[in-house]
Design an enzyme around this catalytic site. Structure first.
Site, PDB file in Angstrom:
ATOM      1  N   LYS A 132     -11.852  -1.710   7.549  1.00 56.80           N
ATOM      2  CA  LYS A 132     -11.065  -2.486   8.247  1.00 56.80           C
ATOM      3  C   LYS A 132     -11.553  -2.379   9.822  1.00 56.80           C
ATOM      4  CE  LYS A 132      -8.316  -3.050   4.781  1.00 56.80           C
ATOM      5  NZ  LYS A 132      -7.359  -2.207   3.451  1.00 56.80           N
TER       6      LYS A 132
ATOM      7  N   ASP B   7      -1.183   6.794   6.498  1.00 57.90           N
ATOM      8  CA  ASP B   7      -2.191   5.856   6.107  1.00 57.90           C
ATOM      9  C   ASP B   7      -2.591   4.864   7.322  1.00 57.90           C
ATOM     10  OD1 ASP B   7      -3.941   3.858   4.908  1.00 57.90           O
ATOM     11  OD2 ASP B   7      -2.674   3.434   3.322  1.00 57.90           O
TER      12      ASP B   7
ATOM     13  N   TRP C 255       0.871  -1.157  -0.003  1.00 58.47           N
ATOM     14  CA  TRP C 255       0.094  -0.002  -0.001  1.00 58.47           C
ATOM     15  C   TRP C 255       0.787   1.288   0.109  1.00 58.47           C
ATOM     16  CZ3 TRP C 255      -4.468  -0.758  -1.887  1.00 58.47           C
ATOM     17  CH2 TRP C 255      -5.176  -1.819  -1.409  1.00 58.47           C
TER      18      TRP C 255
END
Ligand code: PLP
Length: 362
Positions: free
Chosen positions: A198, A174, A102
Site C-alpha cells: 500500500k 497494523d 482487518w
C-alpha cells in the site's frame, strides 16, 4: 499512452521516480551485469540493499536504538497469527480494538491462541467512527493491545493524538495502509507491522518493526518460521527473503527521505485529502461516509446514496483514466486511495471529474 491515476487500495500506485530507477536497473543492477531478481541473497550487492533498506526505515521511523526491522513474507495476514503466537504468552489475554474488517480478522486469528476480545469496537456504527481510546476500559493484565491505525476499507484513522495510553502493556499496530503517511511515535509501540503493497512498495514483503524487549518465549507449538527471534537472529535471512520487493521498498524509502520524511509526507497528504474532502463536504451529489473526526488521509470513502449512480460514477471515472475508485465489495460506494505516492495532480484531476459528474447528473 494517456495519463492515468490509479486509486487502488492495494497493490497501489508507486512513485514514478521509483519505477524509473527500477526500470533503469532492471536488467543490470549498478554494472553487476545481473538483475536484483537474479542475485543470491548472500551476495554482497544484495546484502547492501537489504541493510540500506533497514537503515533507511530506522531513520524514517525515528526508531529507538534497540528496535529491530524485519522483512518477512506472508503478508500482514500472517502477522495476525505471528503476533499472538509470540506475544500472547503470559496472561494469554489480549484486547483488540475492532475498527474494521482487518482488525476483525486479526482478532479472529488471535482467538485461536488465547483469550482475545474485541469489546472496544465501532462495529455498531458500521465502522464509520473510532471508539474514544483515551477513555476506553481495557482489561487488566493483558499481554498486549492491538489496534489498526488506518482502516483501509472503511476510511477511518486512529491518528497519533488518538492513540490509547497503554502504560506498560505493549501496543501492537497494523499500519499496513498508513505507515509513513504521517509521523507516529514509534517508541510508543511494542510492535508495528505493515504489508508493503500500500504505502511502502510491492506485494511480497511485510515489514515488522519491534522492540525485542517485549518478546518472551513463543507458544510452544510455534513454527520456527513464525518465531520473531528466528528472524531477528538472522537479520531476516533465515531463509530466502523476498529480495526484489525489499529492493523496491528500499527505493520507496529513499524517495520518502528525499521528499522530507514522514512529516513532509503528512503535509502533502493533508493537502491532498483536504482537496477531496472539502469538495465532498460541499457537494450536493456526493457524501463522505465517515465521522469527520476520524477521516483517513489515505482512503477516502464516499457515496451518492444511489447504487446505480455509484456504479456509473466508478465506470466513467475508469473511462477517464481515474482507475479503481469503486468501493470495497463489502461496503459499496466509492473509495479513492491516495497513498503517499499519489501526486496532488491526481487528486485535482479526480475532483474535477467528480464536479463534472455532479453537473451532468443533477
Ligand atoms: C491490506 C491490509 C491487510 C492485508 O494485507 P496482506 O498483505 O494482503 O495480508 C491487513 N491489514 C490492513 C490494515 C490492510 O490494509
Amino acid at each position: 499512452m494517456t495519463k492515468v491515476y490509479n486509486f487502488s487500495a492495494g497493490p497501489a500506485t508507486l512513485p514514478e521516480e521509483v519505477l524509473d530507477i527500477a526500470q533503469k536497473e532492471l536488467k543490470d543492477y549498478q554494472n553487476s551485469g545481473i538483475s536484483v531478481m537474479e542475485m543470491s541473497h548472500r551476495s554482497s550487492s544484495y546484502i547492501e540493499i537489504h541493510q540500506e533498506a533497514a537503515d533507511l526505515l530506522k531513520d524514517l521511523m525515528k526508531m529507538p536504538e534497540n528496535y529491530k526491522v524485519l522483512f518477512l513474507g506472508g503478508g500482514a495476514s500472517t502477522q495476525f497469527a505471528m503476533v499472538p503466537l509470540n506475544l500472547m504468552t503470559d496472561s494469554k489475554q489480549a484486547d483488540y480494538v475492532v475498527t474494521g474488517s482487518w482488525s476483525k480478522k486479526a482478532l479472529d486469528e488471535a482467538k485461536r491462541f488465547g483469550d482475545a476480545t474485541g469489546n472496544i469496537s465501532s462495529e455498531a456504527d458500521d465502522f464509520t467512527t473510532i471508539p474514544d481510546l483515551k477513555s476506553a476500559k481495557f482489561r487488566d493484565n493483558l499481554d498486549y493491545i492491538h489496534i489498526t491505525t488506518n482502516n483501509t476499507i472503511y476510511g477511518t484513522v486512529i491518528a497519533p493524538e488518538d492513540l490509547p495510553e497503554t502504560k506498560d502493556t505493549p501496543l501492537v499496530a497494523d499500519m499496513s495502509s498508513n505507515i509513513l503517511s504521517q509521523a507516529y511515535p514509534t517508541e510508543d509501540f511494542g510492535l508495528i507491522y505493515a504489508g508493503a503493497q500500500k504505502n511502502l512498495g510491492i506485494a511480497g514483503v511485510t515489514i515488522v518493526i519491534l522492540n525485542p524487549d517485549i518478546l518472551k518465549e513463543p507458544l510452544e507449538f510455534t513454527p520456527k518460521m513464525l518465531n520473531y527471534k528466528t528472524h531477528i537472529e538472522k537479520d531476516s535471512m533465515f531463509n530466502t527473503p523476498p529480495t526484489y520487493p525489499i529492493y523496491i521498498s528500499k527505493l520507496v524509502f529513499q524517495w520518502i527521505k528525499e521528499q522530507g520524511g514522514a512529516e513532509a509526507m503528512e503535509a502533502r497528504n493533508r493537502e491532498k485529502a483536504a482537496l477531496l474532502y472539502d469538495y465532498l463536504d460541499e457537494s450536493k451529489l456526493f457524501k463522505p461516509v465517515v465521522d469527520k473526526n476520524y477521516r483517513s488521509l489515505m482512503n477516502v470513502t464516499f457515496v451518492t446514496g444511489d447504487k446505480d449512480l455509484d456504479a456509473k460514477c466508478a465506470k466513467e471515472a475508469e473511462a477517464n483514466g481515474l482507475l479503481n475508485i469503486k468501493g470495497h465489495r463489502s461496503v459499496g460506494g466509492m473509495r479513492a486511495s491516495i497513498y503517499n505516492a499519489m501526486p496532488i495532480e491526481g487528486v485535482k484531476t479526480l475532483v474535477n471529474f467528480l464536479k463534472d459528474f455532479e453537473t451532468d447528473n443533477k
